[in-house]
Structure formats: C-alpha cells, structure tokens
Write a protein that holds these residues in place. Structure first.
Motif, mmCIF file in Angstrom:
data_model
loop_
_atom_site.group_PDB
_atom_site.id
_atom_site.type_symbol
_atom_site.label_atom_id
_atom_site.label_comp_id
_atom_site.label_asym_id
_atom_site.label_seq_id
_atom_site.Cartn_x
_atom_site.Cartn_y
_atom_site.Cartn_z
ATOM 1 N N SER A 146 8.951 -0.763 -2.210
ATOM 2 C CA SER A 146 7.877 -0.762 -3.113
ATOM 3 C C SER A 146 8.532 -0.153 -4.253
ATOM 4 O O SER A 146 9.462 0.316 -4.494
ATOM 5 C CB SER A 146 6.536 0.287 -2.833
ATOM 6 O OG SER A 146 7.020 1.388 -2.726
ATOM 7 N N PRO A 153 0.790 -1.120 -0.074
ATOM 8 C CA PRO A 153 -0.082 0.022 0.090
ATOM 9 C C PRO A 153 0.817 1.172 -0.061
ATOM 10 O O PRO A 153 1.836 1.083 0.630
ATOM 11 C CB PRO A 153 -0.894 -0.127 1.416
ATOM 12 C CG PRO A 153 -0.749 -1.545 1.776
ATOM 13 C CD PRO A 153 0.487 -2.053 1.214
ATOM 14 N N THR A 154 0.544 2.415 -0.666
ATOM 15 C CA THR A 154 1.038 3.503 -0.645
ATOM 16 C C THR A 154 1.007 4.098 0.809
ATOM 17 O O THR A 154 0.050 4.125 1.580
ATOM 18 C CB THR A 154 0.302 4.639 -1.573
ATOM 19 O OG1 THR A 154 0.434 4.254 -2.980
ATOM 20 C CG2 THR A 154 1.032 5.991 -1.489
ATOM 21 N N GLY A 155 2.149 4.614 1.350
ATOM 22 C CA GLY A 155 2.253 5.370 2.595
ATOM 23 C C GLY A 155 2.611 4.684 3.647
ATOM 24 O O GLY A 155 2.310 4.814 4.862
ATOM 25 N N SER A 158 13.919 5.631 -11.405
ATOM 26 C CA SER A 158 12.986 6.359 -10.702
ATOM 27 C C SER A 158 12.792 7.835 -11.318
ATOM 28 O O SER A 158 13.728 8.364 -11.778
ATOM 29 C CB SER A 158 12.949 6.717 -9.350
ATOM 30 O OG SER A 158 12.083 7.435 -8.761
ATOM 31 N N THR A 178 8.436 6.399 4.049
ATOM 32 C CA THR A 178 7.051 5.833 3.691
ATOM 33 C C THR A 178 7.030 5.106 2.192
ATOM 34 O O THR A 178 8.241 5.574 1.556
ATOM 35 C CB THR A 178 5.799 7.046 3.675
ATOM 36 O OG1 THR A 178 6.377 7.820 2.517
ATOM 37 C CG2 THR A 178 5.763 7.479 4.855
ATOM 38 N N THR A 179 6.384 4.108 1.871
ATOM 39 C CA THR A 179 6.240 3.638 0.438
ATOM 40 C C THR A 179 5.586 4.406 -0.334
ATOM 41 O O THR A 179 4.647 5.144 -0.210
ATOM 42 C CB THR A 179 6.074 2.315 0.729
ATOM 43 O OG1 THR A 179 4.391 2.217 1.336
ATOM 44 C CG2 THR A 179 6.658 1.308 1.872
ATOM 45 N N THR A 180 5.949 4.234 -1.501
ATOM 46 C CA THR A 180 5.493 4.758 -2.886
ATOM 47 C C THR A 180 4.141 3.987 -3.261
ATOM 48 O O THR A 180 3.316 4.345 -4.230
ATOM 49 C CB THR A 180 6.219 5.394 -3.741
ATOM 50 O OG1 THR A 180 6.920 4.059 -4.340
ATOM 51 C CG2 THR A 180 7.155 6.205 -3.306
ATOM 52 N N GLY A 181 4.187 2.944 -2.945
ATOM 53 C CA GLY A 181 3.081 1.943 -3.492
ATOM 54 C C GLY A 181 3.419 1.072 -4.506
ATOM 55 O O GLY A 181 4.207 1.528 -5.372
ATOM 56 N N GLY A 182 2.789 0.027 -4.827
ATOM 57 C CA GLY A 182 3.202 -0.950 -5.863
ATOM 58 C C GLY A 182 3.780 -2.189 -5.569
ATOM 59 O O GLY A 182 3.746 -2.652 -4.230
#
Length: 387
Positions: free
Chosen positions: A254, A227-229, A261, A273-277
């Motif tokens: 992620s 998940p994102t965030g 990038s 935090t993660t960026t999602g994916g």
C-alpha cells in the motif's frame, strides 16, 4: 592366645566395621537402583547373604595381609563382627530403598549431565527468561542466495528471549526455529556461547509466492484500496463489477512507492502489515477465479472474519500458568504407556492419524511423535525417553 570378652567384643566391632564398609555400599546402591528404576524392594534376607559373603571375602583378604588376625580371632570376635556387618548392611539397604522411593522417577536426567548450559552470572537473565544477543553480522549459508540487508538488520536488532533453564543445544534449536518462522528463512544455523551471545547464519527461501499457494491455486495481483493492517494469510473477498471472488492474501503493498515516506519506521514484529491506502494485492484463488480476475484492472478488497484463534488463546493461557507445549519423538526404548511419561500428553501419533488427549493406558511405541504440556522442569525430564 584367647582374649578377654570385652577385648574380643571391641576387636569384633573393629573387624565388622572394616569388612562391612564395602557390603554396606553395595547394599545401598542395589537398594536405591532397584527401588528407583524397577520400583521393587530387594528382600532383606538376600541383602544379608550378599553382605556376609562380601564381608567374608574382605576378611580373607585382610587375613592374608596380616596373618596375626587369625591367631587373635575367637568365637566372640567372629559373632560380634558378623552382627556389625549385618547391621551395616541392613541399615544401608533401608536408606537406599527409602531414597529410591522418595525421589520421583525421571528426576535424575542422565542425558542432561553432560549438556552445556548458560552461565547465570554472565548471561542476561530476566526472571525465567534469558536474552540472546546476536553478535556480529548475520552470515550467508553456502549454496543459498544471500539475505537482504533489511533482514540481516532485523535479525540482529530483534530482542530474542528464551527459557533460561534450557541447555544450549535446545536454545540453539529454538532460536533457529523462531528466526526461520519469523523471517521466512529456508535454512538457519545458530551457535550460542555460555554468555548468551549468538552467531547466526541464514538463507532466504528459494521460492516466494509459489510456496504460499495451496495445491490448485493461482496467484493474481489487482489494484485496490488496501485496508490498513492487512497481513499475509488474511481471507478476503475481491469484488469486481461483475462478480465476487473469495481468496487468501499472498502479499500486499500500500502507498505510492514514488513518494518519499514521512512515517516513522515500524519495529519488526515478525508479520509485515500494510499501512492502508491505494496499493496492490496478490490473492491466491482457484484457476477459474484467476481467469475472471485477470480480466479486470481494479477491484474492491473486503476482509472476512476468521474468528478468534482458540489455539493461540490456549497457548497463551498455558504460558501464563507457567506451562509449555513441546513436540517430542520417543526414542528406541519408550515407557509402556502414557501414564509413565512426565507431563500431560495432548496428542499422540498413531498409524490411523492423531489421537487427542489419549487415555492413561494408551500404549507408546518407538519413534512415536507426541505433543506434551507441562512445566519447563517437567518437559526437561522428557530428554530421557525422547531422541
């Protein structure tokens, strides 16, 4: 030779002023100290006896220096001099006692007299806060592994702002605590000059994943749609084809590391935090759940609600109202009860644990830990009783 009455009175006023200066100063000092420190007023009769005794000593020394004074002194001169000495002594005592009563106890921070503070003219002050700029490279600490280049850059580029009314020693301690918390440093050393420029030396933690696990937990990594965030410490449910496992995020990544990038760099905020994916997460779970997760190649990650952090909301409300919360440890000679401390005590350490919002008559002991809330000026006065 006897003097006329007007001359004798004038000579007595002169002698009374000359011999009464020292008794007046002593009376003012005693009146102020007894009222400010102890909270009692010295009786006027005692002050008069002390003042006349000191005036007599001064008069004797004056007579030794100038023997003609004895020859020209008569009864009207002595009576007038005594009256002047008594009036000076009583007036000085009343002024000292009044100042001791009007000045709040703890307003004179004796320990703060020798403390270094920032120069308001040279430092970058914004309202009630001062900007601390990290000058030069972030140094390594001997005996620890070196910091990564990204962490060094983030420490230097972060806009550090602290309360402007704190002494430099306290600013150094608070900045070191913030750097250690936000960048997971094992050791931090900070030196700040009067211009608000800081020299920082820091070292990373000697352990990574293991120190973030509770006792009895195991860390397991699985591939998942992240998940994102997602942030370290989030509570998640890992769903496999056979069952579901609850755990806590230890780390997450992620995105495809092999693809360049194209996103803009995100400013450091202290919590990655993660960026999602597509990515990989490491989850802290019990030993039994770890064995089940190791048997699967992929799982679904569902983030569970932790609710609202009432503690953080409370601190935000206090900060907006101009108050701060400070952890202090009392010195060897603390006040008798909580009511004698400046500020409001939120919690007090006892042999049986912590007492929340102790009563005003709650006794205090040496080396006792407290959490106190109050304005920065009020908390500064705690330096007299804290170590």
């Amino acid at each position: 030779m006897a003097n006329s009455l007007p001359v004798a009175v004038l000579f007595g006023v002169y002698l009374g002023i000359v011999t009464g200066i020292v008794p007046a100063l002593v009376a003012w000092t005693l009146g102020f100290l007894f009222r400010y420190v102890v909270g009692v007023t010295i009786p006027g009769f005692g002050v008069l006896v002390l003042g006349i005794s000191l005036a007599g000593v001064n008069g004797g020394l004056l007579a030794l220096a100038d023997p003609t004074i004895v020859a020209t002194t008569d009864a009207p001169t002595i009576v007038t001099a005594l009256l002047v000495v008594m009036m000076l002594t009583l007036y000085a005592h009343s002024r000292g006692d009044a100042l001791g009563a009007a000045l709040p106890r703890g307003a004179v921070a004796w320990r703060a007299i020798g403390e270094r503070t920032l120069s308001v003219d040279l430092a970058e002050v914004f309202g009630s806060e001062v900007r601390i700029a990290v000058e030069g490279p972030v140094s390594d600490i001997e005996g620890f592994p070196p910091l990564s280049a990204d962490t060094r850059t983030a420490i230097r580029e972060t806009d550090w702002r602290l309360s402007a009314d704190l002494p430099i020693d306290e600013l150094q301690r608070r900045l070191a605590d913030r750097i250690a918390t936000e960048f997971d440093c094992a050791e931090v050393s900070v030196q700040i000059d009067d211009r608000g420029r800081a020299s920082v030396a820091a070292a990373p933690e000697l352990a990574g994943v293991s120190r973030r696990l509770d006792a009895g937990q195991r860390a397991v990594s699985v591939d998942a749609l992240v998940p994102t965030g997602l942030v370290r410490g989030d509570r998640v449910t890992v769903r496999t084809p056979a069952e579901t496992v609850d755990g806590t995020i230890v780390s997450a990544r992620s995105g495809d590391p092999d693809e360049p990038s194209t996103a803009e760099p995100v400013p450091h905020s202290g919590a990655a935090t993660t960026t999602g994916g597509e990515g990989r997460v490491t989850v802290g779970v019990s030993r039994a759940d770890a064995s089940r997760l190791l048997a699967v190649d992929r799982a679904a990650v569902i983030v569970r609600s932790r609710g609202r952090s009432r503690e953080i909301e409370l601190l935000s409300v206090l900060r907006r109202a101009g108050h701060r919360v400070r952890s202090v440890t009392l010195g060897a000679d603390p006040p008798a009860t909580v009511a004698d401390l400046p500020g409001t005590v939120l919690a007090a350490e006892t042999p049986d644990g912590w007492t929340i919002t102790p009563a005003a008559d709650h006794p205090l002991a040496p080396d006792q830990a407290l959490f106190v809330v109050g304005s920065p000026e009020t908390l500064a006065r705690l330096g007299e009783v804290a170590r």
